[in-house]
Design an enzyme around this catalytic site. Structure first.
Site, PDB file in Angstrom:
ATOM      1  N   HIS A   1       0.818  -1.217   0.000  1.00  0.00           N
ATOM      2  CA  HIS A   1       0.000   0.000   0.000  1.00  0.00           C
ATOM      3  C   HIS A   1       0.851   1.267   0.000  1.00  0.00           C
ATOM      4  O   HIS A   1       0.333   2.368  -0.217  1.00  0.00           O
ATOM      5  CB  HIS A   1      -0.924  -0.011   1.222  1.00  0.00           C
TER       6      HIS A   1
ATOM      7  N   ASP B   1      -2.207   2.309  -4.499  1.00  0.00           N
ATOM      8  CA  ASP B   1      -3.442   2.721  -3.840  1.00  0.00           C
ATOM      9  C   ASP B   1      -4.527   1.671  -4.064  1.00  0.00           C
ATOM     10  O   ASP B   1      -4.441   0.835  -4.977  1.00  0.00           O
ATOM     11  CB  ASP B   1      -3.920   4.068  -4.382  1.00  0.00           C
TER      12      ASP B   1
END
Length: 422
Positions: A393, A397
Site C-alpha cells: 500500500h 493505492d
C-alpha cells in the site's frame, strides 16, 4: 599430481553454501566433469564436478559444513585408478581431534591472544552474511571473538561457541546473557519426535517472508472470476495446440497474459520501492511460484509480455521439472517484477499470498469450483475461481489494486480480450 576442487561462483550476492551431500568418498574413482558433491545455497542447490579424472585423495570438509566461494573442499589425485587406501582418511580423522585438543588449551589460558588474531582477520576479511547477522542481532564485537576459519576468518560456529560460553565482551554483556534464547537452547525431544536442521533454502524462505511482513504495508484485495469461457476456449483448442507446439495448453499462460495486460495499464503494481524512490519497469518479468520438496522457489519468465502462449507453456513446464530436480540457475530466480502463485493446484479455495520482496504485487490463483451465481437475473451453476491480489500500500493505492484485479478478471472471462489487446 593432486588437483584442488574449490567452491565455484554461486551467483550474484551469494557468498557461502552448505555441503549437502558427498557423492564420493576418499579412494573413489571419478571421471572428469562427474558430480562429486552437492552444495546448498539459500536459493538453489549446485553440483560441483570433478575438474580432472582420477581418485579422491581428500575430502577437506564434511556434510553440513558451511563453505565460502573459492574455499578448498577436496583434493583429487589426477590419473589415479581409484584404489587409494582408506588409511590416510582414518589418520586424518584421528589427527583432527588431536589438533583441536592442542588448540583448546591455547585459547583457554590466553584469551587475550585470540582476540588479537580475530581483530586482524575481521579487518582483512568481510564477515559472511550468516555470521554478520548473528553478530549484529546479538550486538557483539567480532574483534574479540576467537576465529577458527581459514586464514583466520570468523565462522558461524565461532560466534555460536562464543555465545554459549565465550569470554564476556564489555559492550555485549547484556545481549550475551540473553542470546542463548535465540540461536541456542534446543528443547528436549519427546518420544516419537525427531529434529531436522532447516535447509538454507527454507531458512531464506522464512527470513524473506518475515521481512516482507515487517517492511511492506501489505494489503489484499479479492475478486472472483467465471472460468466458463476460458474452459471452453481451452477445450476447443487444446488438442490442436499440443499437436502443433508439443506442449499442453494450461491455464497459467492465460493468467500470465492477463496480468501483463493489466500491468501495462497499472504500472505501479509492476514497480518497487528503493529508498525514497519508486522504480517503474517497462517490462514484465513474471515470477511463477513452484512448490518443490525442498520448499517454494520462484523462477522468472523474462519479458513475458512478448512471449506467445506456446513459449509460456514450454517455459513453465521446463521450470517445474528443473525446480523439482534442483537444476534451476541462480539467474533464473532473481529480478522478477511481479509474481503469480497458484495454490489451487493443491486444493486451496482462498488465501492471502505474501509479497515476494522487493516486488509490490503478487496474484494468488485458487481452485476452480462449481458454485451457484446470479447470471441475468437467474441462478446458474458456474465454474468459479477466487483471485487474491496482495500489494504494498506504500506504492499502490486501493483504486489501482482493485482496478488491476478487475482487469485480470475481464481478460480471463473474455479470453479474446488478451489476443485483441482490448
Amino acid at each position: 599430481m593432486a588437483t584442488e576442487v574449490k567452491v565455484p561462483a554461486l551467483g550474484e550476492s551469494v557468498s557461502e553454501a552448505t555441503v549437502a551431500k558427498w557423492y564420493k568418498k576418499v579412494g573413489d574413482a571419478v571421471a572428469a566433469d562427474e558430480p562429486i558433491v552437492e552444495l546448498e545455497t539459500d536459493k538453489v542447490t549446485v553440483e560441483v564436478n570433478a575438474p580432472v579424472a582420477g581418485a579422491i585423495a581428500e575430502l577437506v570438509v564434511g556434510e553440513g559444513d558451511e563453505v565460502e566461494v573459492g574455499a578448498l573442499i577436496a583434493m583429487i589425485n589426477e590419473g589415479a585408478a581409484g584404489s587409494v587406501a582408506a588409511a590416510p582418511a582414518e589418520a586424518k580423522a584421528e589427527a583432527a581431534p588431536a589438533k583441536e585438543e592442542k588448540a583448546a588449551p591455547a585459547a583457554a589460558p590466553a584469551p587475550a591472544a585470540a582476540p588479537a588474531a580475530a581483530t586482524t582477520a575481521n579487518t582483512d576479511h568481510p564477515l559472511p552474511p550468516a555470521v554478520r547477522k548473528l553478530v549484529e542481532d546479538n550486538n557483539l564485537n567480532p574483534a574479540v571473538i576467537p576465529a577458527s576459519g581459514k586464514d583466520g576468518r570468523l565462522t558461524k560456529g565461532d560466534v555460536m561457541n562464543y555465545l554459549a560460553g565465550g569470554a564476556p565482551a564489555p559492550r555485549a554483556a547484556a545481549p550475551v546473557a540473553a542470546a542463548p534464547a535465540a540461536p541456542k537452547p534446543e528443547r528436549a525431544l519427546r518420544d516419537g519426535e525427531e529434529r531436522v536442521k532447516m535447509s538454507k533454502l527454507r531458512q531464506t524462505i522464512a527470513r524473506r517472508l518475515k521481512e516482507a511482513q515487517n517492511t511492506a504495508a501489505m494489503l489484499t484485495t479479492y475478486n472472483e472470476v467465471d472460468m466458463t469461457n476460458l474452459l471452453a476456449c481451452r477445450n476447443q483448442y487444446k488438442d490442436g495446440f499440443e499437436k502443433k507446439h508439443g506442449v499442453k495448453l494450461g491455464f497459467m499462460s492465460f493468467f500470465i497474459k492477463a496480468c501483463t495486460t493489466a500491468l501495462k495499464e497499472w504500472p505501479a503494481v509492476n514497480a518497487e520501492i528503493d529508498g525514497n524512490s519508486f522504480i517503474y519497469k517497462n517490462y514484465c518479468d513474471i515470477g511463477v511460484a513452484v512448490g518443490t520438496p525442498q520448499g517454494l522457489v520462484v523462477p522468472v519468465i523474462r519479458s513475458a509480455e512478448e512471449k506467445t502462449f506456446a513459449d509460456l507453456e514450454s517455459t513453465i513446464v521446463d521450470f517445474g521439472k528443473r525446480a523439482r530436480d534442483g537444476k534451476l540457475g541462480m539467474d533464473e530466480m532473481t529480478g522478477g517484477s511481479f509474481t503469480i502463485s497458484n495454490g489451487g493446484v493443491f486444493g486451496s479455495l482462498l488465501s492471502s499470498p505474501i509479497l515476494n520482496a522487493p516486488q509490490s504485487g503478487i496474484l494468488g490463483m485458487h481452485k476452480t469450483q462449481m458454485r451457484p451465481v446470479a447470471i441475468d437475473g437467474k441462478v446458474e451453476i458456474r465454474p468459479m475461481m477466487y483471485l487474491a491480489l496482495s500489494y504494498d500500500h506504500r506504492i499502490i493505492d486501493g483504486r489501482e489494486a482493485v482496478s488491476f484485479l478487475v482487469r485480470v478478471k475481464e481478460c480471463i472471462e473474455n479470453p479474446e480480450r488478451i489476443l485483441l489487446d482490448i
